[in-house]
Design a protein around this motif. Structure first.
Motif, PDB file in Angstrom:
ATOM      1  N   THR A  16       0.831  -1.198   0.000  1.00 48.76           N
ATOM      2  CA  THR A  16       0.000   0.000   0.000  1.00 48.76           C
ATOM      3  C   THR A  16       0.869   1.252   0.000  1.00 48.76           C
ATOM      4  O   THR A  16       2.062   1.203   0.315  1.00 48.76           O
ATOM      5  CB  THR A  16      -0.900   0.039   1.251  1.00 48.76           C
ATOM      6  OG1 THR A  16      -0.068   0.151   2.407  1.00 48.76           O
ATOM      7  CG2 THR A  16      -1.797  -1.189   1.338  1.00 48.76           C
ATOM      8  N   TYR A  17       0.264   2.377  -0.330  1.00 43.54           N
ATOM      9  CA  TYR A  17       0.988   3.640  -0.250  1.00 43.54           C
ATOM     10  C   TYR A  17       1.510   3.861   1.168  1.00 43.54           C
ATOM     11  O   TYR A  17       2.659   4.240   1.381  1.00 43.54           O
ATOM     12  CB  TYR A  17       0.082   4.824  -0.617  1.00 43.54           C
ATOM     13  CG  TYR A  17      -0.258   4.950  -2.069  1.00 43.54           C
ATOM     14  CD1 TYR A  17       0.722   5.124  -3.029  1.00 43.54           C
ATOM     15  CD2 TYR A  17      -1.585   4.929  -2.489  1.00 43.54           C
ATOM     16  CE1 TYR A  17       0.387   5.273  -4.371  1.00 43.54           C
ATOM     17  CE2 TYR A  17      -1.919   5.080  -3.817  1.00 43.54           C
ATOM     18  CZ  TYR A  17      -0.930   5.249  -4.756  1.00 43.54           C
ATOM     19  OH  TYR A  17      -1.257   5.403  -6.078  1.00 43.54           O
ATOM     20  N   GLY A  18       0.649   3.649   2.157  1.00 43.10           N
ATOM     21  CA  GLY A  18       1.028   3.884   3.548  1.00 43.10           C
ATOM     22  C   GLY A  18       2.183   3.009   3.989  1.00 43.10           C
ATOM     23  O   GLY A  18       3.101   3.470   4.671  1.00 43.10           O
ATOM     24  N   ALA A  19       2.161   1.739   3.604  1.00 46.33           N
ATOM     25  CA  ALA A  19       3.255   0.827   3.979  1.00 46.33           C
ATOM     26  C   ALA A  19       4.556   1.277   3.336  1.00 46.33           C
ATOM     27  O   ALA A  19       5.612   1.293   3.988  1.00 46.33           O
ATOM     28  CB  ALA A  19       2.915  -0.605   3.571  1.00 46.33           C
ATOM     29  N   TRP A  20       4.506   1.644   2.052  1.00 42.80           N
ATOM     30  CA  TRP A  20       5.711   2.133   1.388  1.00 42.80           C
ATOM     31  C   TRP A  20       6.216   3.395   2.071  1.00 42.80           C
ATOM     32  O   TRP A  20       7.416   3.535   2.344  1.00 42.80           O
ATOM     33  CB  TRP A  20       5.459   2.444  -0.095  1.00 42.80           C
ATOM     34  CG  TRP A  20       6.709   2.956  -0.732  1.00 42.80           C
ATOM     35  CD1 TRP A  20       7.689   2.215  -1.305  1.00 42.80           C
ATOM     36  CD2 TRP A  20       7.142   4.320  -0.803  1.00 42.80           C
ATOM     37  NE1 TRP A  20       8.717   3.040  -1.737  1.00 42.80           N
ATOM     38  CE2 TRP A  20       8.392   4.331  -1.439  1.00 42.80           C
ATOM     39  CE3 TRP A  20       6.592   5.534  -0.391  1.00 42.80           C
ATOM     40  CZ2 TRP A  20       9.111   5.517  -1.666  1.00 42.80           C
ATOM     41  CZ3 TRP A  20       7.301   6.698  -0.618  1.00 42.80           C
ATOM     42  CH2 TRP A  20       8.544   6.687  -1.260  1.00 42.80           C
ATOM     43  N   PHE A  21       5.328   4.305   2.383  1.00 47.55           N
ATOM     44  CA  PHE A  21       5.668   5.585   3.002  1.00 47.55           C
ATOM     45  C   PHE A  21       6.430   5.371   4.314  1.00 47.55           C
ATOM     46  O   PHE A  21       7.493   5.945   4.528  1.00 47.55           O
ATOM     47  CB  PHE A  21       4.371   6.361   3.241  1.00 47.55           C
ATOM     48  CG  PHE A  21       4.543   7.748   3.776  1.00 47.55           C
ATOM     49  CD1 PHE A  21       4.812   8.804   2.928  1.00 47.55           C
ATOM     50  CD2 PHE A  21       4.383   8.003   5.125  1.00 47.55           C
ATOM     51  CE1 PHE A  21       4.938  10.099   3.421  1.00 47.55           C
ATOM     52  CE2 PHE A  21       4.503   9.289   5.633  1.00 47.55           C
ATOM     53  CZ  PHE A  21       4.786  10.338   4.776  1.00 47.55           C
ATOM     54  N   ARG A  22       5.893   4.527   5.164  1.00 42.44           N
ATOM     55  CA  ARG A  22       6.535   4.273   6.461  1.00 42.44           C
ATOM     56  C   ARG A  22       7.879   3.556   6.293  1.00 42.44           C
ATOM     57  O   ARG A  22       8.872   3.924   6.916  1.00 42.44           O
ATOM     58  CB  ARG A  22       5.599   3.459   7.356  1.00 42.44           C
ATOM     59  CG  ARG A  22       4.411   4.258   7.867  1.00 42.44           C
ATOM     60  CD  ARG A  22       3.542   3.448   8.828  1.00 42.44           C
ATOM     61  NE  ARG A  22       2.972   2.247   8.223  1.00 42.44           N
ATOM     62  CZ  ARG A  22       1.861   2.232   7.494  1.00 42.44           C
ATOM     63  NH1 ARG A  22       1.198   3.341   7.244  1.00 42.44           N
ATOM     64  NH2 ARG A  22       1.402   1.101   6.998  1.00 42.44           N
TER      65      ARG A  22
END
Length: 142
Positions: free
Chosen positions: A2-8
């Motif tokens: 997900t975008y959020g997982a990549w971001f973190r």
């Protein structure tokens, strides 16, 4: 992913590199993040480094930002329009930006935009904390 997982995940990789570079000046940090140096010294930072292949064809590609502070995302969707969920967008509607549109989703396509990889832009928004630069990107702040 997900975008959020990549971001973190990406933000934490960035933070670890910045801990190693804490004694360098801002200009030295920016120079350190040039593609050729990162391929050599930080091979796990980007999957493209294994090839090595640039994400954008430009003479001096800088990987400090990797993502753009104008990119907006929400894994649950920013909004719905015409039956499609918009998961990401560009907050400045960059002329180089495009959208990937399917029957049910819209995602921002930044592949033609070089802005976050230009050192002049990086200098304008530079902070040693990548999450601080990118704080507006993650709509869910998760």
């Amino acid at each position: 992913m997900t975008y959020g997982a990549w971001f973190r995940t990406h933000g934490e990789k960035h933070r670890k590199i910045m801990e190693k570079l804490r004694t360098l000046s801002n200009e030295e940090v920016i120079a350190y993040f040039r593609f050729e140096n990162m391929v050599e010294k930080e091979p796990d930072f980007c999957p493209l480094y294994a090839e090595p292949k640039k994400c954008h064809e430009m003479e001096i590609l800088n990987c400090y930002l990797c993502a753009c502070p104008y990119f907006r995302f929400d894994d649950d969707g920013l909004f719905k329009e015409e039956g499609r969920t918009h998961y990401s967008s560009c907050s400045i509607d960059a002329k180089e930006g495009k959208q990937f549109v399917s029957d049910t989703a819209v995602h921002q396509d930044c592949s033609s935009c070089l802005l976050p990889h230009k050192e002049s832009f990086i200098r304008k928004v530079f902070k040693r904390d990548w999450f601080e630069i990118m704080k507006e990107s993650n709509a869910t702040k998760s």
